[in-house]
Write a protein that holds these residues in place. Structure first.
Motif, short mmCIF file in Angstrom:
data_model
loop_
_atom_site.label_atom_id
_atom_site.label_comp_id
_atom_site.label_asym_id
_atom_site.label_seq_id
_atom_site.Cartn_x
_atom_site.Cartn_y
_atom_site.Cartn_z
N ILE A 162 0.83 -1.21 0.00
CA ILE A 162 0.00 0.00 0.00
C ILE A 162 0.86 1.26 0.00
O ILE A 162 0.50 2.28 -0.60
CB ILE A 162 -0.97 -0.02 1.19
N LEU A 207 -6.64 1.39 -6.03
CA LEU A 207 -7.01 0.28 -5.15
C LEU A 207 -8.39 -0.27 -5.50
O LEU A 207 -8.64 -1.47 -5.36
CB LEU A 207 -6.96 0.72 -3.70
N LEU A 262 -8.12 -7.43 -5.56
CA LEU A 262 -7.94 -7.73 -4.14
C LEU A 262 -8.21 -9.19 -3.81
O LEU A 262 -7.70 -9.70 -2.81
CB LEU A 262 -8.85 -6.84 -3.30
N VAL A 266 -8.71 -0.69 2.47
CA VAL A 266 -8.51 -1.99 1.81
C VAL A 266 -9.09 -3.12 2.64
O VAL A 266 -9.80 -4.00 2.13
CB VAL A 266 -7.01 -2.23 1.53
#
Length: 305
Positions: free
Chosen positions: A190, A208, A213, A255
């Motif tokens: 990150i 993001l 993910l 996140v």
């Protein structure tokens, strides 16, 4: 695409199979060994750079073995040059595979970068143009590494300071397709996202939102250095020499809100502080992980009523 074969089921493990799920960890530094071993109960996990342990024995291995007895370990390569134009160095890959066999790490990772030219090794992780030709070459290199170590790796997104005119796809699209073709997992750094976003003027939140993910098996957090370029514009350097910035903590929280708790490492590789300082950074990460684990558990319980 690499197909996972569980070799652990057919051999005796040398170390305890400690769980890494939902844990925060830190870089392992030898000056902290005494403090780490004195802590009971054992806490968290530790990451080591593979290239620091490619000798046959000696104090580095004795220290790592003592840590590995009580903690899961993440093995992080920095010199494989997976993105390079030449073939993976067979001797280096052999030493890397031997470390995976020796220490049974919970996580194994490398960088989406290159660092070699012919017989020259650069002390840096250099960026790539995101093209179909690059994609095919990097996927082939990942396959070679995964076949050698008999398990998938996690590939880390880069911090970048230049962009290529030749690129034909976004970094997130490139990484998504690379994971699909090779079967590798991803290491989401990150801090790297924040550094690159600041340097190139794009939104870290948008990046993001577009990142795959669902393929992330580990998260990295780190400090960065703030400078300015020749036009007096902000320039961030992924320096790993200080605490995690507030903006990076905020992105981390966002996140985890989208994907739940994932093993998270705080990197600190120069200007090494006392163990209490580094541990405090890891504990801050653990508190956020725990909060999201509790939120997920509450949501699951509530949904079943």
């Amino acid at each position: 695409m690499f197909k996972l074969a569980d070799s652990k089921a057919t051999r005796l493990l040398r170390f305890p199979a400690h769980s890494i799920a939902g844990l925060a960890g830190t870089s392992f530094k030898h000056e902290h060994l005494g403090a780490i071993l004195a802590e009971r109960p054992a806490y968290g996990f530790f990451e080591v750079h593979a290239e620091n342990y490619m000798g046959a024995g000696g104090p580095p291995h004795r220290a790592l073995e003592s840590v590995r007895c009580d903690h899961p370990v993440s093995l992080h390569g920095v010199c494989m040059s997976i993105g390079g134009p030449q073939r993976i160095d067979a001797a280096h890959l052999g030493r890397f595979a031997a470390l995976v066999e020796r220490y049974e790490p919970a996580l194994v990772s490398e960088h989406l970068a290159w660092s070699t030219h012919q017989t020259t090794y650069f002390n840096d992780l250099l960026p790539l143009p995101y093209t179909e030709a690059t994609l095919a070459r990097v996927a082939e290199h990942i396959d070679e590494v995964q076949e050698a170590i008999r398990r998938p790796i996690l590939l880390e997104n880069p911090s970048t300071y230049v962009m290529f005119r030749d690129s034909t796809m976004k970094e997130t699209d490139f990484i998504r397709e690379l994971a699909r073709r090779s079967g590798c997992g991803l290491l989401l750094d990150i801090n790297n996202v924040f550094v690159s976003a600041t340097n190139h003027g794009f939104s870290a939140i948008d990046y993001l939102s577009d990142f795959p993910l669902d393929r992330v098996g580990e998260i990295h957090l780190a400090g960065h250095a703030e400078q300015t370029d020749d036009q007096d514009e902000p320039l961030l350097i992924d320096s790993h020499d200080g605490p995690v910035a507030d903006a990076v903590w905020t992105l981390f929280d966002i996140v985890l809100g989208r994907c739940g708790p994932i093993p998270t490492l705080v990197e600190w590789d120069s200007k090494i502080p006392d163990w209490s300082v580094l541990k405090a950074e890891a504990m801050a990460a653990q508190a956020i992980l725990n909060l999201h684990a509790q939120t997920a558990a509450f949501g699951s319980t509530y949904a079943t009523r």
